[in-house]
Design an enzyme around this catalytic site. Structure first.
Site, PDB file in Angstrom:
ATOM      1  N   ALA A   1       1.805   6.478   2.417  1.00  0.00           N
ATOM      2  CA  ALA A   1       1.417   5.903   3.713  1.00  0.00           C
ATOM      3  C   ALA A   1       2.184   4.624   4.087  1.00  0.00           C
ATOM      4  O   ALA A   1       2.734   4.537   5.197  1.00  0.00           O
ATOM      5  CB  ALA A   1      -0.096   5.675   3.719  1.00  0.00           C
TER       6      ALA A   1
ATOM      7  N   ARG B   1       3.888  13.141  10.910  1.00  0.00           N
ATOM      8  CA  ARG B   1       2.866  13.488   9.900  1.00  0.00           C
ATOM      9  C   ARG B   1       1.534  12.906  10.380  1.00  0.00           C
ATOM     10  O   ARG B   1       1.474  11.742  10.767  1.00  0.00           O
ATOM     11  CB  ARG B   1       3.215  12.921   8.511  1.00  0.00           C
TER      12      ARG B   1
ATOM     13  N   GLN C   1       3.913  15.005  -6.965  1.00  0.00           N
ATOM     14  CA  GLN C   1       4.397  13.617  -6.857  1.00  0.00           C
ATOM     15  C   GLN C   1       4.056  12.810  -8.100  1.00  0.00           C
ATOM     16  O   GLN C   1       4.723  11.827  -8.415  1.00  0.00           O
ATOM     17  CB  GLN C   1       3.778  12.922  -5.629  1.00  0.00           C
TER      18      GLN C   1
ATOM     19  N   ASP D   1      -4.401   7.211   2.383  1.00  0.00           N
ATOM     20  CA  ASP D   1      -3.585   7.431   3.579  1.00  0.00           C
ATOM     21  C   ASP D   1      -4.301   6.970   4.841  1.00  0.00           C
ATOM     22  O   ASP D   1      -3.666   6.692   5.859  1.00  0.00           O
ATOM     23  CB  ASP D   1      -3.212   8.903   3.703  1.00  0.00           C
TER      24      ASP D   1
ATOM     25  N   ASN E   1      -7.051  10.734   0.895  1.00  0.00           N
ATOM     26  CA  ASN E   1      -5.903  10.587  -0.012  1.00  0.00           C
ATOM     27  C   ASN E   1      -5.448  11.988  -0.394  1.00  0.00           C
ATOM     28  O   ASN E   1      -6.051  12.995   0.022  1.00  0.00           O
ATOM     29  CB  ASN E   1      -6.280   9.743  -1.236  1.00  0.00           C
ATOM     30  N   LYS E   2      -4.411  12.061  -1.207  1.00  0.00           N
ATOM     31  CA  LYS E   2      -3.814  13.346  -1.590  1.00  0.00           C
ATOM     32  C   LYS E   2      -4.867  14.331  -2.073  1.00  0.00           C
ATOM     33  O   LYS E   2      -5.805  13.966  -2.785  1.00  0.00           O
ATOM     34  CB  LYS E   2      -2.778  13.071  -2.690  1.00  0.00           C
TER      35      LYS E   2
HETATM   36  O1  MRU Z   1       1.965  13.503   0.819  1.00  0.00           O
HETATM   37  P1  MRU Z   1       2.315  12.138   0.283  1.00  0.00           P
HETATM   38  O2  MRU Z   1       3.161  12.180  -0.946  1.00  0.00           O
HETATM   39  O3  MRU Z   1       2.876  11.238   1.357  1.00  0.00           O
HETATM   40  O4  MRU Z   1       0.923  11.527  -0.145  1.00  0.00           O
HETATM   41  C1  MRU Z   1       0.860  10.254  -0.721  1.00  0.00           C
HETATM   42  C2  MRU Z   1      -0.508   9.862  -1.108  1.00  0.00           C
HETATM   43  O5  MRU Z   1      -1.454  10.591  -0.969  1.00  0.00           O
HETATM   44  C3  MRU Z   1      -0.671   8.463  -1.597  1.00  0.00           C
HETATM   45  O6  MRU Z   1      -1.696   8.403  -2.537  1.00  0.00           O
HETATM   46  C4  MRU Z   1      -1.048   7.574  -0.402  1.00  0.00           C
HETATM   47  O7  MRU Z   1      -0.112   7.714   0.626  1.00  0.00           O
HETATM   48  C5  MRU Z   1      -1.165   6.181  -0.770  1.00  0.00           C
HETATM   49  S1  MRU Z   1       0.426   5.489  -1.002  1.00  0.00           S
HETATM   50  C6  MRU Z   1       0.440   3.934  -1.503  1.00  0.00           C
END
Ligand code: MRU
Length: 364
Positions: free
Chosen positions: A51, A89, A201, A242, A252-253
């Site tokens: 994010a 996004r 990730q 996010d 979050n993810k």
């Molecule tokens: O799909 P992504 O890789 O952008 O998702 C990232 C996440 O879910 C992170 O945990 C979130 O953005 C926090 S980042 C400091």
């Protein structure tokens, strides 16, 4: 290792440089972004991700758009370029936050000043992220230090999901920021790294970052966390966000919610680290109101990895060709499952009252 995830090179005006994160940990491939279309693609296809980094990249996207408009080398209007970025996004609110902040600054000044103002503000947003994440590190450090003081004979075991590390921000990270600081102060830590299907990730980026920083860590399948918590192997969960509602619900993810349920069942503290631009002060009910990105089925039906002999990324099919797949990229953890929010202003309860205490300017 390149310290920042996005930067400007003085020899290449009107351009920013990023690391193409799709190729990590196998290759640190640096890419120039010099059109708003390239910036949109880098965000949408996750060359950059996380994010806060999405926010900083979108801010530079607006500056690049202003340079393109000034030089008349785009067919897009200002509004079209802005909308392109805004729709790249949907879940991370940092994107809209950055674009709107840039828009407000750009539209307030004369035409002659717009390009310079846009670049200066994008630089400022980027610098701000570094100091915010440093604030999160300091705010979260006592949580780790307290556990260490309780169990000085062993490392503090922290579980994290996805990558809320420095590659998700400009520098430092959010969830990993207190971990980096604890490690640098000699507090022994060990991190359980969720691989984070489907895009992995955790396996590819968090593990790489921690290895680079010399922080002991162990990669685990996403489904292992509950088992480890049942057996007392996790002292603390720290994840990123996010988008967090004003009531403390956290997007979050995908998979974060299941970790929160397991943590709740096993009385493991579950903290969310987030910079204030990740708070969406307009929303009260995360499950119903936060837009959840649905990504390509291919991320589920196939897996991408590094083919060592040819030194390139290879995509392999996992599932039967006829089986459809669904790919919601984020989930929402309700505030009641969150022990606390770690922000640059300190730690607060995941609730409207908790957030108002540290952000009094937002209270009615
Ligand atoms: O799909 P992504 O890789 O952008 O998702 C990232 C996440 O879910 C992170 O945990 C979130 O953005 C926090 S980042 C400091």
């Amino acid at each position: 290792m390149q310290k920042r995830t996005i930067w400007r090179d003085a020899t290449k005006p009107d351009t920013v440089e990023i690391i193409d994160q799709r190729r990590l940990p196998h290759e640190v491939s640096i890419v120039n972004l010099s059109t708003v279309e390239e910036v949109e693609q880098a965000i949408r296809d996750m060359w950059v991700r996380g994010a806060p980094l999405i926010g900083a990249t979108a801010a530079y996207g607006m500056a690049i758009l202003m340079s393109q408009l000034h030089k008349q080398n785009t067919e897009l209007s200002y509004e079209q370029g802005k909308q392109l970025l805004l729709h790249s996004r949907p879940t991370a609110v940092n994107l809209a936050w950055a674009v709107q902040r840039m828009d407000a600054a750009i539209t307030q000044v004369s035409k002659e000043e717009q390009v310079a103002i846009a670049w200066a503000l994008a630089d400022a947003i980027t610098e701000e992220d570094v100091s915010i994440c440093r604030g999160i590190a300091e705010a979260g450090l006592p949580l780790i230090r307290n556990i260490h003081q309780q169990y000085p004979q062993r490392p503090v075991n922290i579980l994290t999901h996805c990558n809320a590390g420095r590659m998700a921000t400009v520098e430092w990270g959010t969830a990993t920021a207190p971990i980096y600081l604890a490690h640098s102060q000699g507090i022994p830590v060990h991190v359980w790294v969720d691989e984070t299907r489907p895009r992995n990730q955790g396996a590819s980026i968090t593990a790489w970052e921690l290895a680079d920083a010399g922080i002991p860590h162990t990669l685990i399948a996403d489904n292992a966390g509950g088992h480890l918590m049942q057996h007392g192997s996790v002292d603390l969960v720290i994840v990123g966000s996010d988008r967090t509602t004003k009531t403390g619900d956290v997007a979050n993810k995908i998979g974060t919610y299941l970790k929160a349920l397991a943590a709740h069942d096993n009385a493991v503290p579950f903290y969310v680290a987030l910079p204030s631009p990740t708070i969406d002060w307009t929303l009260s009910n995360g499950v119903d109101e936060i837009p959840i990105e649905e990504r390509s089925q291919r991320e589920i039906t196939h897996i991408t990895g590094w083919e060592e002999s040819s030194q390139q990324l290879l995509e392999l099919r996992l599932s039967p060709a006829g089986s459809p797949a669904a790919n919601p990229a984020f989930d929402v953890t309700p505030a009641r499952l969150v022990t606390g929010l770690i922000t640059e202003r300190g730690i607060c309860e995941a609730s409207e009252a908790g957030l108002w205490e540290i952000f009094p300017e937002r209270a009615p």
